[in-house]
Design an enzyme around this catalytic site. Structure first.
Site, PDB file in Angstrom:
ATOM      1  N   ASP A   1       0.848  -1.197   0.000  1.00  0.00           N
ATOM      2  CA  ASP A   1       0.000   0.000   0.000  1.00  0.00           C
ATOM      3  C   ASP A   1       0.885   1.249   0.000  1.00  0.00           C
ATOM      4  OD1 ASP A   1      -3.226   0.525   0.982  1.00  0.00           O
ATOM      5  OD2 ASP A   1      -1.802   2.199   1.075  1.00  0.00           O
ATOM      6  N   ILE A   2       0.497   2.233  -0.794  1.00  0.00           N
ATOM      7  CA  ILE A   2       1.303   3.457  -0.911  1.00  0.00           C
ATOM      8  C   ILE A   2       1.228   4.297   0.373  1.00  0.00           C
ATOM      9  CG2 ILE A   2      -0.448   5.032  -1.870  1.00  0.00           C
ATOM     10  CD1 ILE A   2       1.681   5.807  -3.997  1.00  0.00           C
TER      11      ILE A   2
ATOM     12  N   GLY B   1     -15.175   3.329   3.590  1.00  0.00           N
ATOM     13  CA  GLY B   1     -14.026   4.066   3.073  1.00  0.00           C
ATOM     14  C   GLY B   1     -13.410   3.482   1.819  1.00  0.00           C
ATOM     15  N   GLN B   2     -14.187   2.670   1.087  1.00  0.00           N
ATOM     16  CA  GLN B   2     -13.632   2.132  -0.163  1.00  0.00           C
ATOM     17  C   GLN B   2     -13.353   3.283  -1.118  1.00  0.00           C
ATOM     18  OE1 GLN B   2     -16.024  -0.787  -2.269  1.00  0.00           O
ATOM     19  NE2 GLN B   2     -14.458  -1.074  -3.840  1.00  0.00           N
ATOM     20  N   SER B   3     -12.113   3.382  -1.562  1.00  0.00           N
ATOM     21  CA  SER B   3     -11.717   4.510  -2.415  1.00  0.00           C
ATOM     22  C   SER B   3     -11.322   4.081  -3.815  1.00  0.00           C
ATOM     23  CB  SER B   3     -10.564   5.278  -1.760  1.00  0.00           C
ATOM     24  OG  SER B   3      -9.429   4.445  -1.597  1.00  0.00           O
TER      25      SER B   3
ATOM     26  N   HIS C   1     -10.345  -5.343  -3.412  1.00  0.00           N
ATOM     27  CA  HIS C   1      -8.985  -5.523  -2.906  1.00  0.00           C
ATOM     28  C   HIS C   1      -9.068  -5.955  -1.463  1.00  0.00           C
ATOM     29  CE1 HIS C   1     -10.215  -1.272  -2.675  1.00  0.00           C
ATOM     30  NE2 HIS C   1      -9.598  -1.229  -1.507  1.00  0.00           N
ATOM     31  N   LEU C   2      -8.146  -6.815  -1.103  1.00  0.00           N
ATOM     32  CA  LEU C   2      -8.050  -7.325   0.262  1.00  0.00           C
ATOM     33  C   LEU C   2      -6.833  -6.694   0.916  1.00  0.00           C
ATOM     34  CD1 LEU C   2      -9.032  -9.323   2.435  1.00  0.00           C
ATOM     35  CD2 LEU C   2      -7.684 -11.102   1.294  1.00  0.00           C
TER      36      LEU C   2
HETATM   37  P1  AMP Z   1      -9.689   1.332   0.179  1.00  0.00           P
HETATM   38  O1  AMP Z   1      -9.726   2.584   1.004  1.00  0.00           O
HETATM   39  O2  AMP Z   1     -10.158   0.113   0.908  1.00  0.00           O
HETATM   40  O3  AMP Z   1     -10.375   1.510  -1.161  1.00  0.00           O
HETATM   41  O4  AMP Z   1      -8.156   1.048  -0.111  1.00  0.00           O
HETATM   42  C1  AMP Z   1      -7.458   1.592  -1.160  1.00  0.00           C
HETATM   43  C2  AMP Z   1      -6.016   1.577  -0.762  1.00  0.00           C
HETATM   44  O5  AMP Z   1      -5.242   1.776  -1.919  1.00  0.00           O
HETATM   45  C3  AMP Z   1      -5.635   2.648   0.238  1.00  0.00           C
HETATM   46  O6  AMP Z   1      -5.112   2.047   1.408  1.00  0.00           O
HETATM   47  C4  AMP Z   1      -4.570   3.462  -0.504  1.00  0.00           C
HETATM   48  O7  AMP Z   1      -3.526   3.902   0.330  1.00  0.00           O
HETATM   49  C5  AMP Z   1      -4.088   2.474  -1.539  1.00  0.00           C
HETATM   50  N1  AMP Z   1      -3.509   3.068  -2.735  1.00  0.00           N
HETATM   51  C6  AMP Z   1      -3.988   4.126  -3.430  1.00  0.00           C
HETATM   52  N2  AMP Z   1      -3.197   4.379  -4.486  1.00  0.00           N
HETATM   53  C7  AMP Z   1      -2.201   3.468  -4.452  1.00  0.00           C
HETATM   54  C8  AMP Z   1      -1.064   3.209  -5.265  1.00  0.00           C
HETATM   55  N3  AMP Z   1      -0.773   3.957  -6.363  1.00  0.00           N
HETATM   56  N4  AMP Z   1      -0.241   2.194  -4.926  1.00  0.00           N
HETATM   57  C9  AMP Z   1      -0.507   1.437  -3.838  1.00  0.00           C
HETATM   58  N5  AMP Z   1      -1.564   1.624  -3.036  1.00  0.00           N
HETATM   59  C10 AMP Z   1      -2.405   2.633  -3.326  1.00  0.00           C
END
Ligand code: AMP
Length: 112
Positions: free
Chosen positions: A28-29, A91-93, A98-99
């Site tokens: 995760d970034i 908080g799905q973004s 994704h897990l």
């Molecule tokens: P969610 O909030 O469950 O949708 O998780 C999305 C996750 O993706 C978050 O923890 C972000 O930090 C992560 N994320 C967003 N952009 C990137 C990226 N370019 N590389 C790796 N992780 C990312």
């Protein structure tokens, strides 16, 4: 195409720790724990709401991979958490299932 599909296709860089025909895993970034890995299927599925029985093996493989990666990280004894966020309240973004694999510290419960 979602951000995670672009990562799976190597169009956007990520610290990939596993990839095969069906799954990709990367750091995760914005890690929320010392170890924070994201596991995705290559198949475009927006959220857990869109998973059907035909995806059961694929989603099962995501969980199996999480266990394998947890052992590689050395957190199988100390513990870790697996999370699917689904929808805005969770908080799905990114609209690609994704897990999250989180470990390396004590994790509070209930989550925020
Ligand atoms: P969610 O909030 O469950 O949708 O998780 C999305 C996750 O993706 C978050 O923890 C972000 O930090 C992560 N994320 C967003 N952009 C990137 C990226 N370019 N590389 C790796 N992780 C990312």
């Amino acid at each position: 195409m979602t951000l995670f599909e672009k990562i799976a296709n190597h169009e956007i860089p990520a610290k990939i720790v596993h990839e095969d025909d069906e799954l990709v895993a990367f750091h995760d970034i914005n890690p929320q724990a010392p170890y924070h890995i994201i596991i995705i299927p290559r198949k475009a599925i927006s959220s857990i709401n869109d998973v059907t029985l035909s995806d059961a093996t694929l989603v099962g493989k995501m969980v199996v991979l999480a266990g394998v990666l947890a052992k590689k990280l050395g957190v199988e004894e100390s513990g870790y958490r697996l999370v699917f966020n689904c929808g805005s309240d969770a908080g799905q973004s990114v609209d690609h299932i994704h897990l999250h694999l989180l470990g390396g510290r004590g994790l509070g419960w209930p989550p925020g």
